[in-house]
Write a protein that holds these residues in place. Structure first.
Motif, PDB file in Angstrom:
ATOM      1  N   SER A 150       0.821  -1.207   0.000  1.00 25.97           N
ATOM      2  CA  SER A 150       0.000   0.000   0.000  1.00 25.97           C
ATOM      3  C   SER A 150       0.858   1.263   0.000  1.00 25.97           C
ATOM      4  O   SER A 150       2.012   1.261   0.451  1.00 25.97           O
ATOM      5  CB  SER A 150      -0.912   0.004   1.223  1.00 25.97           C
ATOM      6  OG  SER A 150      -1.616   1.223   1.342  1.00 25.97           O
ATOM      7  N   CYS A 164       0.153   3.525   1.943  1.00 23.36           N
ATOM      8  CA  CYS A 164      -0.053   4.040   3.299  1.00 23.36           C
ATOM      9  C   CYS A 164       0.305   3.008   4.351  1.00 23.36           C
ATOM     10  O   CYS A 164       0.039   1.821   4.187  1.00 23.36           O
ATOM     11  CB  CYS A 164      -1.515   4.438   3.499  1.00 23.36           C
ATOM     12  SG  CYS A 164      -2.128   5.670   2.336  1.00 23.36           S
ATOM     13  N   GLN A 202      -6.839   4.175   5.957  1.00 25.28           N
ATOM     14  CA  GLN A 202      -6.157   5.077   5.021  1.00 25.28           C
ATOM     15  C   GLN A 202      -6.211   6.532   5.473  1.00 25.28           C
ATOM     16  O   GLN A 202      -5.558   7.399   4.884  1.00 25.28           O
ATOM     17  CB  GLN A 202      -6.739   4.941   3.610  1.00 25.28           C
ATOM     18  CG  GLN A 202      -8.161   5.465   3.418  1.00 25.28           C
ATOM     19  CD  GLN A 202      -9.234   4.436   3.710  1.00 25.28           C
ATOM     20  OE1 GLN A 202      -9.122   3.669   4.656  1.00 25.28           O
ATOM     21  NE2 GLN A 202     -10.268   4.420   2.888  1.00 25.28           N
ATOM     22  N   LYS A 213       2.840   7.958   4.566  1.00 22.09           N
ATOM     23  CA  LYS A 213       2.629   7.678   3.149  1.00 22.09           C
ATOM     24  C   LYS A 213       3.965   7.591   2.414  1.00 22.09           C
ATOM     25  O   LYS A 213       4.784   8.502   2.483  1.00 22.09           O
ATOM     26  CB  LYS A 213       1.752   8.759   2.507  1.00 22.09           C
ATOM     27  CG  LYS A 213       0.327   8.805   3.044  1.00 22.09           C
ATOM     28  CD  LYS A 213      -0.558   9.725   2.219  1.00 22.09           C
ATOM     29  CE  LYS A 213      -0.825   9.125   0.850  1.00 22.09           C
ATOM     30  NZ  LYS A 213      -1.799   9.943   0.075  1.00 22.09           N
ATOM     31  N   ASN A 217      -7.157   7.489  -1.172  1.00 24.67           N
ATOM     32  CA  ASN A 217      -6.407   6.316  -0.746  1.00 24.67           C
ATOM     33  C   ASN A 217      -7.317   5.088  -0.805  1.00 24.67           C
ATOM     34  O   ASN A 217      -8.367   5.119  -1.457  1.00 24.67           O
ATOM     35  CB  ASN A 217      -5.789   6.520   0.640  1.00 24.67           C
ATOM     36  CG  ASN A 217      -4.868   7.718   0.714  1.00 24.67           C
ATOM     37  OD1 ASN A 217      -4.260   8.112  -0.270  1.00 24.67           O
ATOM     38  ND2 ASN A 217      -4.754   8.310   1.897  1.00 24.67           N
TER      39      ASN A 217
END
Length: 401
Positions: free
Chosen positions: A131, A133, A148, A155, A345
């Motif tokens: 991801s 995140c 998210q 991030k 996100n």
């Protein structure tokens, strides 16, 4: 970087430099942490200011926390937000390593081990995407199912390079993937050009469709997708696969044509009056059930709000940079029972479902063709310039070149 593909090796030492596990006197915040030496040193391209060339740094090792992994990058792709940052269109800390779309192999795992989003223990050599995140998993937002937007969100490609997280972006030979980051294995067959964008654009499209599906069944629906970029084309493919009739709107003729290969039943130029009405009539439908706005254009946002019929849903996903306000007729929203939602996100489940879809769909739709050209990591400045030119849907960076 050259053309030689050097084998990457890691050597483990404890906090005092001795082979083995973490030192016994490590402070509580470092329990389970160890120094991970990279031989040869990892290389990253660092953005320092608008208009300045990226700088090259070497990172000989990192402090690997419990549950962290290090991934040797196979391919990274340049997202639009990378371009916006580099051009100064959005605030960003410096210095930072851009890049949050990537695929690679795990070369080191923290002392506590690590697991993918399905709970399967990860192994050295696993080929993965992860991801954009990293979330804490414990705050109120994480508990509400929106990790998210974690209170302590980190991030990739957006954070300042700092102690204990030097390899924090994808424009690098390695990325330090922190605990709390959803990771999904992709296997060996999926092309890197398909897998890398899954970590942002493709998973964001999945998140948008899943959000719409909470309000309107996608099967049998008419779905209007505004913007035939990476997100929009992915959303079209997802919706078509679930039984929707998809109409794609984009002013670019080439992208409209391309959308047909991603499941669109009709492709229209939004600048033409009555283009949507004409497409609906041709398809034998009378209204739009779901509108996914992926361009960020205020005009397209207004058109999406005006397009949906009774009980419809509008999902806004492209408005991730300042672009002006849009007038809204609240009476129409109220009387039409229209749901308007924003998606920014995505969750680990979105990434999991994206990879699951791509395992089969990359052979049916030309996802691989969307990433072109591919540059060596040493040519990251040229890659950013190519992405900013707007012709390419995605530009790639291969640190192995």
């Amino acid at each position: 970087m050259g053309s030689v593909r050097a084998p990457w090796r890691t050597d483990r030492v404890d906090r005092s430099g001795r082979p083995g596990g973490p030192g016994p006197s490590a402070p509580p915040a470092s329990l389970g942490a160890r120094d991970e030496v990279l031989r040869p040193a990892a290389v990253a391209k660092v953005w320092t200011a608008v208009g300045q060339p990226l700088e090259t740094i070497a990172v000989p090792g990192v402090v690997l926390g419990a549950g962290d992994v290090i991934v040797a990058v196979e391919l990274a792709t340049v997202c639009g937000s990378d371009v916006h940052t580099a051009l100064g269109h959005r605030p960003a800390p410096t210095p930072l390593i851009l890049g949050h779309e990537y695929v690679g192999r795990i070369v080191a795992i923290g002392s506590a081990g690590a697991h993918d989003v399905a709970g399967v223990r990860l192994q050295l050599g696993d080929r993965v995407v992860w991801s954009a995140c990293a979330s804490c998993g414990a705050c109120d937002r994480c508990r509400r199912g929106i990790p998210q937007k974690c209170r302590d969100l980190r991030k990739y490609g957006h954070e300042r390079v700092g102690s204990r997280w030097e390899l924090c972006g994808g424009f690098a030979s390695h990325v330090h993937v922190r605990a709390g980051t959803p990771i999904v294995t992709v296997g060996e067959r999926m092309p890197a050009r398909v897998a890398a964008p899954a970590a942002c654009a493709t998973a964001t499209a999945m998140a948008a469709l899943r959000r719409a599906e909470r309000e309107v069944p996608v099967a049998g629906a008419v779905v209007l997708v505004s913007g035939a970029g990476m997100v929009g084309l992915s959303a079209a493919a997802f919706a078509a696969a679930r039984g929707a009739t998809v109409i794609v709107a984009d002013p670019d003729k080439r992208r409209r044509k391309l959308s047909r290969r991603f499941g669109a039943s009709a492709a229209i130029d939004p600048r033409e009056c009555d283009a949507l009405a004409g497409a609906l009539a041709t398809l034998g439908r009378d209204e739009v059930d779901i509108a996914i706005e992926a361009s960020g254009s205020p005009a397209a946002v207004a058109a999406a709000l005006a397009a949906v019929g009774i009980g419809g849903a509008v999902v806004l996903v492209g408005s991730v940079f300042p672009g002006g306000t849009v007038a809204v007729d609240p009476e129409r929203i109220v009387r039409g029972l229209v749901t308007v939602a924003g998606v920014h996100n995505y969750t680990g489940e979105d990434l999991r479902d994206t990879v699951s879809f791509l395992r089969d769909a990359w052979g049916r739709h030309p996802f691989e063709d969307l990433v072109e050209p591919v540059f060596a990591l040493a040519d990251a400045d040229e890659a950013l310039a190519a992405a900013a030119g707007g012709e390419a849907l995605r530009v790639g960076l291969d640190p192995r070149r």
